[in-house]
Design an enzyme around this catalytic site. Structure first.
Site, mmCIF file in Angstrom:
data_model
loop_
_atom_site.group_PDB
_atom_site.id
_atom_site.type_symbol
_atom_site.label_atom_id
_atom_site.label_comp_id
_atom_site.label_asym_id
_atom_site.label_seq_id
_atom_site.Cartn_x
_atom_site.Cartn_y
_atom_site.Cartn_z
ATOM 1 N N CYS A 44 43.736 48.766 28.239
ATOM 2 C CA CYS A 44 42.512 49.159 28.951
ATOM 3 C C CYS A 44 42.024 50.519 28.470
ATOM 4 O O CYS A 44 40.837 50.807 28.535
ATOM 5 C CB CYS A 44 42.774 49.170 30.442
ATOM 6 S SG CYS A 44 44.323 49.955 30.873
ATOM 7 N N GLY A 97 53.036 33.557 40.774
ATOM 8 C CA GLY A 97 51.872 32.804 41.211
ATOM 9 C C GLY A 97 50.656 33.205 40.409
ATOM 10 O O GLY A 97 50.723 34.125 39.593
ATOM 11 N N ASP A 98 49.560 32.490 40.665
ATOM 12 C CA ASP A 98 48.334 32.855 39.952
ATOM 13 C C ASP A 98 47.407 33.663 40.872
ATOM 14 O O ASP A 98 47.744 33.916 42.042
ATOM 15 C CB ASP A 98 47.647 31.610 39.371
ATOM 16 C CG ASP A 98 47.338 30.565 40.427
ATOM 17 O OD1 ASP A 98 47.370 30.913 41.622
ATOM 18 O OD2 ASP A 98 47.075 29.406 40.048
ATOM 19 N N GLY A 99 46.266 34.020 40.340
ATOM 20 C CA GLY A 99 45.357 34.881 41.093
ATOM 21 C C GLY A 99 44.763 34.192 42.301
ATOM 22 O O GLY A 99 44.741 34.752 43.405
ATOM 23 N N LYS A 154 53.599 40.501 42.522
ATOM 24 C CA LYS A 154 53.149 39.267 41.876
ATOM 25 C C LYS A 154 52.716 39.626 40.460
ATOM 26 O O LYS A 154 51.634 40.145 40.228
ATOM 27 C CB LYS A 154 51.956 38.629 42.597
ATOM 28 C CG LYS A 154 51.698 37.211 42.060
ATOM 29 C CD LYS A 154 50.247 36.780 42.091
ATOM 30 C CE LYS A 154 49.414 37.281 40.964
ATOM 31 N NZ LYS A 154 49.793 36.840 39.620
ATOM 32 N N GLU A 213 43.300 49.671 39.112
ATOM 33 C CA GLU A 213 43.320 50.160 37.721
ATOM 34 C C GLU A 213 42.673 49.053 36.899
ATOM 35 O O GLU A 213 43.281 48.008 36.680
ATOM 36 C CB GLU A 213 44.757 50.354 37.230
ATOM 37 C CG GLU A 213 45.563 51.390 37.967
ATOM 38 C CD GLU A 213 45.092 52.796 37.721
ATOM 39 O OE1 GLU A 213 44.286 53.023 36.782
ATOM 40 O OE2 GLU A 213 45.505 53.680 38.477
ATOM 41 N N GLY A 244 45.937 31.751 43.940
ATOM 42 C CA GLY A 244 46.987 31.418 44.911
ATOM 43 C C GLY A 244 47.587 32.681 45.513
ATOM 44 O O GLY A 244 46.970 33.344 46.356
ATOM 45 N N VAL A 245 48.776 33.021 45.044
ATOM 46 C CA VAL A 245 49.515 34.153 45.619
ATOM 47 C C VAL A 245 48.694 35.455 45.576
ATOM 48 O O VAL A 245 48.710 36.247 46.523
ATOM 49 C CB VAL A 245 50.878 34.332 44.902
ATOM 50 C CG1 VAL A 245 51.631 35.531 45.458
ATOM 51 C CG2 VAL A 245 51.729 33.071 45.023
ATOM 52 N N GLY A 246 47.932 35.647 44.491
ATOM 53 C CA GLY A 246 47.129 36.881 44.372
ATOM 54 C C GLY A 246 46.167 37.047 45.528
ATOM 55 O O GLY A 246 46.136 38.092 46.194
ATOM 56 N N GLU A 262 34.368 44.943 27.392
ATOM 57 C CA GLU A 262 35.755 45.167 27.000
ATOM 58 C C GLU A 262 36.210 43.901 26.261
ATOM 59 O O GLU A 262 36.279 42.820 26.844
ATOM 60 C CB GLU A 262 36.604 45.388 28.254
ATOM 61 C CG GLU A 262 38.012 45.803 27.933
ATOM 62 C CD GLU A 262 38.888 45.929 29.193
ATOM 63 O OE1 GLU A 262 38.751 45.095 30.087
ATOM 64 O OE2 GLU A 262 39.706 46.865 29.226
#
Ligand code: NAD
Length: 479
Positions: free
Chosen positions: A282, A205-207, A174, A249, A209-211, A382
């Site tokens: 990052c 998908g978004d976080g 995803k 990560e 939802g599918v995430g 960050e």
């Protein structure tokens, strides 16, 4: 307008279970550039079921054959690298030259490193001379959910897919909904390479939802995630119910420790490194700690260098930096720059607002703060934009203390011509990676962090091991 609503499940492009259109925005223009569909539970379940069904066959395939398929993938990757570069520039704003070189190039680099590592890796080995009837077998973890961000999209996708595939895992990718186009091209390449159906599946998908559906799914054995610490925490909680392996990560707030005896290019190099990919890395060296005798000169140099960094549209060639990925990030960066000013850091380059002449697009002025202290927001959070925070220090002990005083621990940097000192710092800096005097780490080295920067190690042999279980066998018959 590009329309890519289908998902890649069980070796086929399939329509989403329900209409749920999502506009991908070109950050250089703020205009929609593509429409995708966001998947739901039915799509997630179909992809996981395909991966589960394909697992026994894929695990049983000799590793040399899995490696051969990844080798085939590298050939196709080469032929489509321009497509990948164009897609990444369009959807996440990396300037074309960077997309062609580092962004797209990273994928090939990682795949080749995995192939090399796998050819030398002993998937079965004796425990040791003292125990001839003991065997250690490295076995695929199982079905892996791969959740990736938008900032180095092909880098992160290949780090996960390449390792999972060679290890014998089947997978559901995803990608970030902010940058789905490069991932769709990648799925086309997996298809062309001839991976068996179900080994690799892609659901957009978004976080939420599918995430989160993947993170909580009982048939997913492992989640490999790259992105924010916030999402990493949510995924870990969702995964806890089924006790799946979670590989993270996350973000960073790297220190770049510049000693008075650093080489003369160290400051310039540090600023340009910070600005690369518009600060959206990052491992960016976002806190520059400078020893007092050269501090004033370093601030002057940093401001000069930042003022010369050109900003422009991603699809134009040239050495400029592009916009940041979207409006949310742009606003967040503006707020943080304002916070730096309000908290008393000295603004020596850039500031809030867009760069001169750019009225539309998520462009940020290359910004440098001096005279900051490590408790200020710009030193702690960050920022994920082209913003450098400079902090003076006197002694080596003080530099180490400041560098380690952060919840993150991804990459730290050291600039000194005193080799013994550089090595001393490499041992005590609390981060998964340390780079010295502008020398980056070599092919096959592990990428990953400590503390809130995560727990995974990606790349080379360590990346393979992350997708492998260790099985210990007693009573092994000697053949
Ligand atoms: P994010 O963590 O929100 O998104 C990364 C990926 O995780 C995307 O695919 C997203 O859809 C998914 N996701 C989000 N919430 C999820 C959830 N609850 N469950 C499962 N999946 C979820 O990151 P972002 O919004 O793309 O960027 C926000 C911040 O993340 C940045 O400002 C930066 O600090 C950080 N970031 C770090 C890295 C990194 O490499 N360390 C990369 C990208 C972003």
């Amino acid at each position: 307008m590009i329309e890519k609503r289908e998902f890649y499940i069980n070796g086929q492009w399939v329509a989403p279970s329900a209409a749920n259109d999502f506009s991908v925005i070109n950050p250089s223009t703020e205009e929609p550039c593509a429409v995708i569909s966001l998947g739901g539970q039915v799509d997630t379940d179909a992809a996981v079921a395909a991966a589960k069904a394909a697992l026994p066959g894929w695990m049983a395939m000799p590793v040399a054959e899995r490696i051969a398929l990844v080798e085939k993938l590298t050939e196709i990757y080469q032929s489509r690298s321009e497509d990948l570069a164009q897609a990444m520039s369009l959807e996440m704003g990396a300037p074309l030259d960077l997309s062609r070189s580092a962004q797209s190039g990273a994928g090939m680099y990682h795949l080749k490193n995995f192939i090399r590592a796998a050819k030398e890796f002993q998937f079965e080995r004796p425990l040791g001379d003292h125990a001839p009837n003991d065997r250690i077998i490295y076995e695929a973890v199982g079905v892996a959910a791969l959740i990736t961000p938008w900032n180095w999209p092909m880098n992160q996708i290949t780090l996960k897919v390449g390792a999972a595939a060679i290890a014998g895992c089947t997978m559901v990718l995803k990608p970030s909904e902010q940058s789905p186009l490069n991932a769709i091209i990648f799925a086309e390449m997996m298809d062309e390479a001839g991976f068996p159906p179900g080994v690799f599946n892609l659901v957009n998908g978004d976080g939420v939802g599918v995430g989160s559906q993947l993170s909580a799914h009982p048939d997913v054995d492992m989640v490999s995630f790259t992105g924010s610490t916030r999402a990493g925490t949510a995924i870990s909680k969702a995964a806890a119910e089924t006790l799946k392996k979670v590989h993270l990560e996350l973000g960073g707030k790297g220190a770049n420790v510049v000693f008075a005896d650093a080489d003369e290019k160290a400051v310039k190099r540090g600023v340009l490194h910070m600005m690369q990919n518009t600060g959206q890395s990052c491992n960016a060296p976002s806190r520059m700690l400078v020893q007092r005798p050269i501090y004033d000169q370093a601030v002057e140099t940093a401001a000069e260098v930042a003022n010369k960094v050109a900003v422009g549209p991603a699809l134009e060639e040239g050495r400029h930096i592009g916009p940041v990925v979207n409006e949310v990030q742009w606003t967040k960066i503006q707020d943080l720059i304002q916070k730096g000013i309000d908290e008393g850091a000295r603004l020596v380059a850039g500031g809030t607002g867009r760069p001169e002449g750019l009225n539309k697009g998520y462009y940020v002025r290359p910004t440098v703060f001096a005279d900051a202290n490590n408790q200020m927001t710009v030193a702690r959070e960050e920022i994920f934009g082209p913003v450098l925070t400079m902090i003076p220090f006197d002694t080596e002990e003080e530099a180490i203390e400041i560098a380690n005083d952060t919840p993150y621990g991804l990459t730290n940097y050291v600039q000194t011509q005193d080799g013994a000192r550089a090595n001393r710092l490499a041992r005590v800096l609390r981060s998964g990676m340390v780079e010295m005097n502008g020398q980056s780490r070599s092919a096959g080295s592990p990428f990953g962090g400590m503390k809130q920067s995560g727990n995974g190690r990606e790349g080379g042999v360590w990346g393979l091991e992350d997708f492998l279980e260790v099985k210990s066998v007693g009573g092994w018959a000697l053949e």
